[in-house]
Design a protein around this motif. Structure first.
Motif, PDB file in Angstrom:
ATOM      1  N   ALA A  63       0.833  -1.210   0.000  1.00 35.10           N
ATOM      2  CA  ALA A  63       0.000   0.000   0.000  1.00 35.10           C
ATOM      3  C   ALA A  63       0.866   1.257   0.000  1.00 35.10           C
ATOM      4  O   ALA A  63       0.636   2.189  -0.787  1.00 35.10           O
ATOM      5  N   VAL A  64       1.874   1.281   0.861  1.00 35.99           N
ATOM      6  CA  VAL A  64       2.752   2.453   0.971  1.00 35.99           C
ATOM      7  C   VAL A  64       3.463   2.695  -0.360  1.00 35.99           C
ATOM      8  O   VAL A  64       3.491   3.820  -0.876  1.00 35.99           O
ATOM      9  N   GLY A  65       4.021   1.631  -0.939  1.00 36.75           N
ATOM     10  CA  GLY A  65       4.741   1.752  -2.205  1.00 36.75           C
ATOM     11  C   GLY A  65       3.847   2.237  -3.332  1.00 36.75           C
ATOM     12  O   GLY A  65       4.244   3.096  -4.130  1.00 36.75           O
ATOM     13  N   ALA A  66       2.615   1.717  -3.400  1.00 39.92           N
ATOM     14  CA  ALA A  66       1.690   2.093  -4.478  1.00 39.92           C
ATOM     15  C   ALA A  66       1.332   3.576  -4.409  1.00 39.92           C
ATOM     16  O   ALA A  66       1.379   4.282  -5.425  1.00 39.92           O
ATOM     17  N   LEU A  67       0.992   4.073  -3.225  1.00 36.26           N
ATOM     18  CA  LEU A  67       0.587   5.476  -3.100  1.00 36.26           C
ATOM     19  C   LEU A  67       1.787   6.401  -3.313  1.00 36.26           C
ATOM     20  O   LEU A  67       1.699   7.400  -4.028  1.00 36.26           O
ATOM     21  N   ALA A  68       2.931   6.057  -2.709  1.00 31.60           N
ATOM     22  CA  ALA A  68       4.131   6.893  -2.848  1.00 31.60           C
ATOM     23  C   ALA A  68       4.564   6.986  -4.308  1.00 31.60           C
ATOM     24  O   ALA A  68       4.912   8.071  -4.789  1.00 31.60           O
ATOM     25  N   GLN A  69       4.508   5.872  -5.010  1.00 32.66           N
ATOM     26  CA  GLN A  69       4.915   5.871  -6.419  1.00 32.66           C
ATOM     27  C   GLN A  69       3.937   6.689  -7.267  1.00 32.66           C
ATOM     28  O   GLN A  69       4.354   7.511  -8.084  1.00 32.66           O
ATOM     29  N   ILE A  84       5.971  10.590  -4.170  1.00 28.00           N
ATOM     30  CA  ILE A  84       6.351  11.011  -2.816  1.00 28.00           C
ATOM     31  C   ILE A  84       7.651  10.304  -2.453  1.00 28.00           C
ATOM     32  O   ILE A  84       7.752   9.085  -2.533  1.00 28.00           O
ATOM     33  N   GLU A  85       8.665  11.082  -2.090  1.00 32.95           N
ATOM     34  CA  GLU A  85       9.969  10.538  -1.724  1.00 32.95           C
ATOM     35  C   GLU A  85       9.894   9.879  -0.344  1.00 32.95           C
ATOM     36  O   GLU A  85       9.121  10.336   0.514  1.00 32.95           O
ATOM     37  N   PRO A  86      10.709   8.851  -0.094  1.00 32.46           N
ATOM     38  CA  PRO A  86      10.703   8.221   1.236  1.00 32.46           C
ATOM     39  C   PRO A  86      10.886   9.208   2.389  1.00 32.46           C
ATOM     40  O   PRO A  86      10.244   9.077   3.427  1.00 32.46           O
ATOM     41  N   GLY A  87      11.715  10.216   2.208  1.00 35.30           N
ATOM     42  CA  GLY A  87      11.947  11.216   3.257  1.00 35.30           C
ATOM     43  C   GLY A  87      10.750  12.103   3.547  1.00 35.30           C
ATOM     44  O   GLY A  87      10.757  12.871   4.501  1.00 35.30           O
ATOM     45  N   GLN A  88       9.701  12.001   2.702  1.00 34.55           N
ATOM     46  CA  GLN A  88       8.467  12.772   2.899  1.00 34.55           C
ATOM     47  C   GLN A  88       7.366  11.903   3.506  1.00 34.55           C
ATOM     48  O   GLN A  88       6.208  12.289   3.522  1.00 34.55           O
ATOM     49  N   ILE A  89       7.750  10.716   3.979  1.00 39.14           N
ATOM     50  CA  ILE A  89       6.779   9.767   4.534  1.00 39.14           C
ATOM     51  C   ILE A  89       6.998   9.623   6.041  1.00 39.14           C
ATOM     52  O   ILE A  89       8.134   9.496   6.498  1.00 39.14           O
ATOM     53  N   LEU A  90       5.899   9.650   6.784  1.00 41.32           N
ATOM     54  CA  LEU A  90       5.915   9.363   8.219  1.00 41.32           C
ATOM     55  C   LEU A  90       5.077   8.110   8.436  1.00 41.32           C
ATOM     56  O   LEU A  90       3.908   8.077   8.059  1.00 41.32           O
ATOM     57  N   VAL A  91       5.698   7.078   9.018  1.00 43.34           N
ATOM     58  CA  VAL A  91       4.989   5.837   9.335  1.00 43.34           C
ATOM     59  C   VAL A  91       4.758   5.815  10.841  1.00 43.34           C
ATOM     60  O   VAL A  91       5.699   5.961  11.622  1.00 43.34           O
ATOM     61  N   VAL A  92       3.512   5.665  11.238  1.00 49.85           N
ATOM     62  CA  VAL A  92       3.140   5.635  12.656  1.00 49.85           C
ATOM     63  C   VAL A  92       2.860   4.180  13.034  1.00 49.85           C
ATOM     64  O   VAL A  92       2.038   3.528  12.386  1.00 49.85           O
ATOM     65  N   HIS A  93       3.567   3.673  14.046  1.00 43.68           N
ATOM     66  CA  HIS A  93       3.425   2.256  14.384  1.00 43.68           C
ATOM     67  C   HIS A  93       3.596   1.994  15.869  1.00 43.68           C
ATOM     68  O   HIS A  93       4.149   2.811  16.608  1.00 43.68           O
ATOM     69  N   ASP A  94       3.134   0.826  16.283  1.00 41.85           N
ATOM     70  CA  ASP A  94       3.309   0.363  17.655  1.00 41.85           C
ATOM     71  C   ASP A  94       4.772   0.010  17.870  1.00 41.85           C
ATOM     72  O   ASP A  94       5.447  -0.447  16.957  1.00 41.85           O
ATOM     73  N   GLU A  95       5.269   0.233  19.083  1.00 40.03           N
ATOM     74  CA  GLU A  95       6.681  -0.003  19.394  1.00 40.03           C
ATOM     75  C   GLU A  95       6.824  -0.798  20.689  1.00 40.03           C
ATOM     76  O   GLU A  95       6.498  -0.299  21.767  1.00 40.03           O
ATOM     77  N   LEU A  96       7.317  -2.021  20.561  1.00 37.22           N
ATOM     78  CA  LEU A  96       7.536  -2.893  21.727  1.00 37.22           C
ATOM     79  C   LEU A  96       8.629  -2.364  22.648  1.00 37.22           C
ATOM     80  O   LEU A  96       8.589  -2.596  23.854  1.00 37.22           O
ATOM     81  N   HIS A 130       9.720  -5.605  13.545  1.00 32.30           N
ATOM     82  CA  HIS A 130       8.363  -5.189  13.163  1.00 32.30           C
ATOM     83  C   HIS A 130       8.136  -5.546  11.693  1.00 32.30           C
ATOM     84  O   HIS A 130       8.755  -4.972  10.797  1.00 32.30           O
ATOM     85  N   ASN A 131       7.235  -6.491  11.444  1.00 26.54           N
ATOM     86  CA  ASN A 131       7.029  -6.988  10.083  1.00 26.54           C
ATOM     87  C   ASN A 131       6.447  -5.951   9.133  1.00 26.54           C
ATOM     88  O   ASN A 131       6.707  -5.978   7.936  1.00 26.54           O
ATOM     89  N   GLY A 132       5.648  -5.025   9.659  1.00 32.50           N
ATOM     90  CA  GLY A 132       5.114  -3.951   8.814  1.00 32.50           C
ATOM     91  C   GLY A 132       6.243  -3.081   8.284  1.00 32.50           C
ATOM     92  O   GLY A 132       6.292  -2.766   7.089  1.00 32.50           O
ATOM     93  N   LEU A 133       7.175  -2.704   9.157  1.00 29.25           N
ATOM     94  CA  LEU A 133       8.318  -1.890   8.732  1.00 29.25           C
ATOM     95  C   LEU A 133       9.201  -2.666   7.758  1.00 29.25           C
ATOM     96  O   LEU A 133       9.673  -2.115   6.764  1.00 29.25           O
ATOM     97  N   PHE A 148      10.295  -1.396   4.068  1.00 27.71           N
ATOM     98  CA  PHE A 148      11.689  -1.309   3.618  1.00 27.71           C
ATOM     99  C   PHE A 148      11.823  -1.929   2.235  1.00 27.71           C
ATOM    100  O   PHE A 148      12.440  -1.373   1.342  1.00 27.71           O
ATOM    101  N   SER A 149      11.252  -3.130   2.063  1.00 32.98           N
ATOM    102  CA  SER A 149      11.439  -3.837   0.798  1.00 32.98           C
ATOM    103  C   SER A 149      10.703  -3.139  -0.353  1.00 32.98           C
ATOM    104  O   SER A 149      11.211  -3.091  -1.466  1.00 32.98           O
ATOM    105  N   HIS A 150       9.544  -2.540  -0.092  1.00 33.40           N
ATOM    106  CA  HIS A 150       8.807  -1.863  -1.166  1.00 33.40           C
ATOM    107  C   HIS A 150       9.378  -0.493  -1.511  1.00 33.40           C
ATOM    108  O   HIS A 150       9.340  -0.094  -2.678  1.00 33.40           O
TER     109      HIS A 150
END
Length: 191
Positions: free
Chosen positions: A75-81, A85-97, A115-118, A122-124
């Motif tokens: 989802a992130v890759g599709a919208l950014a592409q 939108i450059e990676p540096g313009q993205i903020l990912v909000v997530h739970d942190e153990l 964190h599997n979401g992160l 990374f890969s996309h």
């Protein structure tokens, strides 16, 4: 420093996951959308729910991937592409153990900490160079208990602490939108 153009809240779709610790990212973007009266719409080409609006003079997208956590990157890759939108313009909000319930930290880059979401993002995106707002949910104490822990609702006292972290994150949102991320970090981390 470029401004943030895309904010991604991580979580799992479906009513059974709504109140689980792993959905802290969804909670934050939901609260942000509510604050600005923005509404989410399902957009299949972005594999998620998308809200958009104008803040601080520029367009901002909110995204809640509906692909399940482990494949959030699609989802992130599709919208950014699509919107360039450059990676540096993205903020990912997530739970942190690694942060206690109530802890909240902003950072740029770094590892995924399991964190599997992160990991999938990374890969996309092909990089780790994006911003993260980490909302503390605490750790169950042993690695084998993590999956069960994140897929369950927080205890009542933890819920209040996590809600407090969400609110603290929202307080620095205007700084984040205008690209003043260092100032946002300073404010967030000095409380």
């Amino acid at each position: 420093m470029s401004e943030i153009r895309l904010i991604v809240g991580l979580g799992n779709p479906g009513r059974e996951y709504d109140f689980t610790r792993h959905n802290a990212g969804f909670w934050w973007v939901d609260a942000l959308a509510q604050q600005y009266s923005w509404s989410f719409r399902a957009e299949s080409k972005f594999h998620g729910l998308v809200a958009r609006g104008r803040l601080e003079g520029h367009e901002l997208f909110l995204l809640k991937p509906q692909t399940f956590m482990n494949v959030s990157g699609r989802a992130v890759g599709a919208l950014a592409q699509f919107y360039q939108i450059e990676p540096g313009q993205i903020l990912v909000v997530h739970d942190e153990l690694d942060l206690p319930p109530g802890g909240v930290k902003l950072k740029f880059g770094g590892g995924h900490g399991g964190h599997n979401g992160l990991k999938d993002i990374f890969s996309h995106l092909g990089t780790r160079e994006f911003w993260r707002l980490r909302i503390g949910i605490g750790h169950p104490g042993e690695r084998a208990a993590v999956v069960n822990y994140v897929l369950n609702a927080p205890r009542a006292e933890e819920n209040g602490q996590i809600e407090h972290a969400v609110q603290r994150g929202l307080q620095v949102a205007p700084l984040v939108f205008s690209g003043k991320l260092e100032a946002a970090m300073l404010k967030l981390h000095s409380n």
